[in-house]
Design a protein around this motif. Structure first.
Motif, PDB file in Angstrom:
ATOM      1  N   ARG A 190       0.825  -1.204   0.000  1.00 20.42           N
ATOM      2  CA  ARG A 190       0.000   0.000   0.000  1.00 20.42           C
ATOM      3  C   ARG A 190       0.863   1.258   0.000  1.00 20.42           C
ATOM      4  NH1 ARG A 190      -4.183  -0.300   4.602  1.00 20.42           N
ATOM      5  NH2 ARG A 190      -4.390  -2.314   3.592  1.00 20.42           N
ATOM      6  N   PHE A 191       1.901   1.288   0.846  1.00 23.36           N
ATOM      7  CA  PHE A 191       2.766   2.461   0.906  1.00 23.36           C
ATOM      8  C   PHE A 191       3.583   2.603  -0.383  1.00 23.36           C
ATOM      9  CE2 PHE A 191       1.764   2.383   5.384  1.00 23.36           C
ATOM     10  CZ  PHE A 191       1.843   3.713   5.760  1.00 23.36           C
ATOM     11  N   HIS A 192       4.048   1.499  -0.940  1.00 24.38           N
ATOM     12  CA  HIS A 192       4.815   1.542  -2.188  1.00 24.38           C
ATOM     13  C   HIS A 192       3.965   2.117  -3.315  1.00 24.38           C
ATOM     14  CE1 HIS A 192       7.409   0.283  -5.474  1.00 24.38           C
ATOM     15  NE2 HIS A 192       6.376  -0.330  -6.020  1.00 24.38           N
ATOM     16  N   GLU A 193       2.739   1.619  -3.466  1.00 27.33           N
ATOM     17  CA  GLU A 193       1.884   2.084  -4.556  1.00 27.33           C
ATOM     18  C   GLU A 193       1.448   3.529  -4.340  1.00 27.33           C
ATOM     19  OE1 GLU A 193      -1.164  -0.897  -4.759  1.00 27.33           O
ATOM     20  OE2 GLU A 193       0.126  -2.282  -5.886  1.00 27.33           O
ATOM     21  N   ALA A 194       1.242   3.908  -3.074  1.00 22.78           N
ATOM     22  CA  ALA A 194       0.895   5.303  -2.783  1.00 22.78           C
ATOM     23  C   ALA A 194       2.042   6.231  -3.151  1.00 22.78           C
ATOM     24  CB  ALA A 194       0.538   5.451  -1.306  1.00 22.78           C
ATOM     25  N   LYS A 195       3.267   5.797  -2.884  1.00 18.64           N
ATOM     26  CA  LYS A 195       4.445   6.599  -3.257  1.00 18.64           C
ATOM     27  C   LYS A 195       4.523   6.772  -4.771  1.00 18.64           C
ATOM     28  CE  LYS A 195       8.502   4.689  -3.354  1.00 18.64           C
ATOM     29  NZ  LYS A 195       9.825   4.096  -2.997  1.00 18.64           N
ATOM     30  N   LEU A 196       4.276   5.695  -5.521  1.00 13.69           N
ATOM     31  CA  LEU A 196       4.346   5.778  -6.977  1.00 13.69           C
ATOM     32  C   LEU A 196       3.269   6.701  -7.546  1.00 13.69           C
ATOM     33  CD1 LEU A 196       5.062   2.074  -8.044  1.00 13.69           C
ATOM     34  CD2 LEU A 196       6.687   3.938  -7.687  1.00 13.69           C
ATOM     35  N   ARG A 197       2.084   6.700  -6.919  1.00 15.88           N
ATOM     36  CA  ARG A 197       0.991   7.546  -7.399  1.00 15.88           C
ATOM     37  C   ARG A 197       1.139   8.995  -6.941  1.00 15.88           C
ATOM     38  NH1 ARG A 197      -2.247   3.050  -5.638  1.00 15.88           N
ATOM     39  NH2 ARG A 197      -2.632   4.221  -3.718  1.00 15.88           N
ATOM     40  N   GLY A 198       1.999   9.228  -5.966  1.00 19.08           N
ATOM     41  CA  GLY A 198       2.133  10.569  -5.417  1.00 19.08           C
ATOM     42  C   GLY A 198       1.020  10.930  -4.451  1.00 19.08           C
ATOM     43  N   ASP A 199       0.403   9.930  -3.805  1.00 21.54           N
ATOM     44  CA  ASP A 199      -0.678  10.189  -2.851  1.00 21.54           C
ATOM     45  C   ASP A 199      -0.156  10.999  -1.660  1.00 21.54           C
ATOM     46  OD1 ASP A 199      -2.209   8.645  -4.499  1.00 21.54           O
ATOM     47  OD2 ASP A 199      -2.321   6.917  -3.154  1.00 21.54           O
ATOM     48  N   GLU A 200      -1.056  11.793  -1.095  1.00 22.94           N
ATOM     49  CA  GLU A 200      -0.684  12.595   0.068  1.00 22.94           C
ATOM     50  C   GLU A 200      -0.879  11.849   1.381  1.00 22.94           C
ATOM     51  OE1 GLU A 200      -2.785  16.259  -0.082  1.00 22.94           O
ATOM     52  OE2 GLU A 200      -1.647  17.022  -1.816  1.00 22.94           O
ATOM     53  N   GLU A 201      -1.698  10.765   1.374  1.00 17.02           N
ATOM     54  CA  GLU A 201      -1.910  10.003   2.601  1.00 17.02           C
ATOM     55  C   GLU A 201      -2.168   8.537   2.282  1.00 17.02           C
ATOM     56  OE1 GLU A 201      -5.312  11.613   4.668  1.00 17.02           O
ATOM     57  OE2 GLU A 201      -6.659  10.183   3.685  1.00 17.02           O
ATOM     58  N   VAL A 202      -1.945   7.708   3.273  1.00 10.62           N
ATOM     59  CA  VAL A 202      -2.256   6.282   3.193  1.00 10.62           C
ATOM     60  C   VAL A 202      -3.195   5.951   4.345  1.00 10.62           C
ATOM     61  CG1 VAL A 202      -1.341   3.946   3.557  1.00 10.62           C
ATOM     62  CG2 VAL A 202      -0.160   5.526   2.027  1.00 10.62           C
ATOM     63  N   VAL A 203      -4.267   5.221   4.029  1.00 12.15           N
ATOM     64  CA  VAL A 203      -5.228   4.802   5.049  1.00 12.15           C
ATOM     65  C   VAL A 203      -4.844   3.419   5.554  1.00 12.15           C
ATOM     66  CG1 VAL A 203      -7.638   4.257   5.551  1.00 12.15           C
ATOM     67  CG2 VAL A 203      -7.061   6.172   4.022  1.00 12.15           C
ATOM     68  N   VAL A 204      -4.746   3.289   6.869  1.00 17.19           N
ATOM     69  CA  VAL A 204      -4.396   2.025   7.513  1.00 17.19           C
ATOM     70  C   VAL A 204      -5.609   1.529   8.276  1.00 17.19           C
ATOM     71  CG1 VAL A 204      -2.847   0.889   9.155  1.00 17.19           C
ATOM     72  CG2 VAL A 204      -1.997   2.766   7.724  1.00 17.19           C
ATOM     73  N   TRP A 205      -5.930   0.239   8.116  1.00 17.36           N
ATOM     74  CA  TRP A 205      -7.080  -0.339   8.808  1.00 17.36           C
ATOM     75  C   TRP A 205      -6.901  -0.278  10.316  1.00 17.36           C
ATOM     76  CZ3 TRP A 205     -10.053  -5.160   6.855  1.00 17.36           C
ATOM     77  CH2 TRP A 205     -10.611  -4.887   5.593  1.00 17.36           C
ATOM     78  N   GLY A 206      -8.004   0.022  11.030  1.00 13.01           N
ATOM     79  CA  GLY A 206      -8.023  -0.020  12.481  1.00 13.01           C
ATOM     80  C   GLY A 206      -7.578   1.279  13.125  1.00 13.01           C
TER      81      GLY A 206
END
Length: 324
Positions: A190-206
């Motif tokens: 999830r973090f790897h793909e978010a970095k490639l897309r240039g996302d500003e945040e990553v949502v983590v379950w829980g």
């Protein structure tokens, strides 16, 4: 500790994360007769196939690392498959090993065998003292059955069938499926793909508050071979004969938030972390008491950050297989 490097050692589940690590460990120690079989050649759910395999090969030791595994979502979605397949695999292999006269076997279980609210850190004698975590109860019950199979064959037939209960494992050859994986491969992807897309945040379950103990699979393999290699007198002197399983872990835990922050550093994701408290947390804490294993001469050596970096490197080298 003495090892006969010419013995035939069957590693059931050699293509999985744990099984492949055990094969690597055995090879590094100089074992020359490591026996493996892919599912096309041997379906461990089929009793007749397993019996024929053991009767055909002169096997001295078995590492029973084969299992159906998955994260919270997979366990919630496929409870029937998780209990059925794991019961079939362990029952078929342990019974076939006994019939073929295999005296030594190591069964790999899971720390989910312990009650959801077990006293922390969880000792081996916490088994069957309380209610299991509902999200993975079918899988846990199957693993408890595996422990009891080993204990029963030891008691009735004088076998030397041992069980090790690992904490949460991660490492090369893990399952990086976006929905059915465990927490570390899910976060790394999830973090790897978010970095490639240039996302500003990553949502983590829980909520990020539960605490987890995490063990690199190469440490798990080293511990497994160590426990298998202990002579019977040393093993039984430090193990209750009616409580044959041994915890394997680091003895150290961290919060899911701390884990996610470490994964962000390892993957180089620069954005924010957002925790979705509407998703299930699972057990509030899972930390193993590993004092028994330390008494038997082994403790973990790979730090969490180093282990995560190693796992991320492996993912990058093999990510083509996880696309889609």
């Amino acid at each position: 500790m003495t090892r006969d490097l010419d013995q035939t050692v069957f590693v059931a589940g050699h293509r999985g994360m744990v099984g492949s690590a055990i094969v690597r460990r055995l090879e590094s120690l100089g074992y020359t007769r490591i026996l493996t079989a892919g599912r096309d050649d041997l379906d461990l759910n089929r009793q007749a196939q397993v019996d024929a395999f053991f009767q055909t090969h002169d096997i001295d030791q078995v590492y029973l690392a084969a299992a159906k595994v998955g994260g919270i979502q997979a366990n919630n979605s496929y409870p029937a498959e998780f209990i059925y397949e794991n019961l079939m695999i362990e029952s078929n292999v342990i019974q076939a090993a006994h019939r073929a006269g295999v005296h030594k076997l190591l069964f790999l279980g899971s720390s989910c065998i312990y009650p959801k609210l077990a006293e922390q850190p969880m000792r081996e004698d916490a088994l069957l003292t309380g209610t299991l975590e509902p999200t993975n109860e079918p899988y846990a019950i199957a693993k408890i059955a595996g422990i009891k199979l080993c204990e029963s064959y030891n008691r009735q037939y004088g076998c030397d069938y041992r069980s090790v209960m690992p904490t949460n494992l991660y490492g090369p050859h893990d399952n990086f499926h976006p929905e059915n994986s465990h927490v570390i491969p899910a976060l790394l992807r999830r973090f790897h793909e978010a970095k490639l897309r240039g996302d500003e945040e990553v949502v983590v379950w829980g909520s990020g508050k539960p605490r987890r103990e995490l063990l690199h699979v190469d440490d798990m393999a080293a511990a497994s071979v160590h426990v298998m290699g202990l002579d019977p007198d040393t093993y039984t002197a430090n193990t209750d004969p009616m409580l044959s399983h041994i915890n394997v872990g680091t003895g150290v835990d961290c919060t899911i938030r701390e884990l996610a922050e470490t994964v962000a550093r390892v993957t180089g994701f620069p954005g924010r972390l957002q925790f979705d408290a509407s998703k299930p947390d699972g057990a509030p804490r899972k930390l193993l008491d590993v004092s028994r294993l330390k008494t038997l001469g082994w403790q973990a050596g790979i730090s969490l950050e180093a282990g995560l970096a190693d796992t991320y490197r492996w993912f990058l080298e093999h990510q083509d297989r996880f696309r889609g």
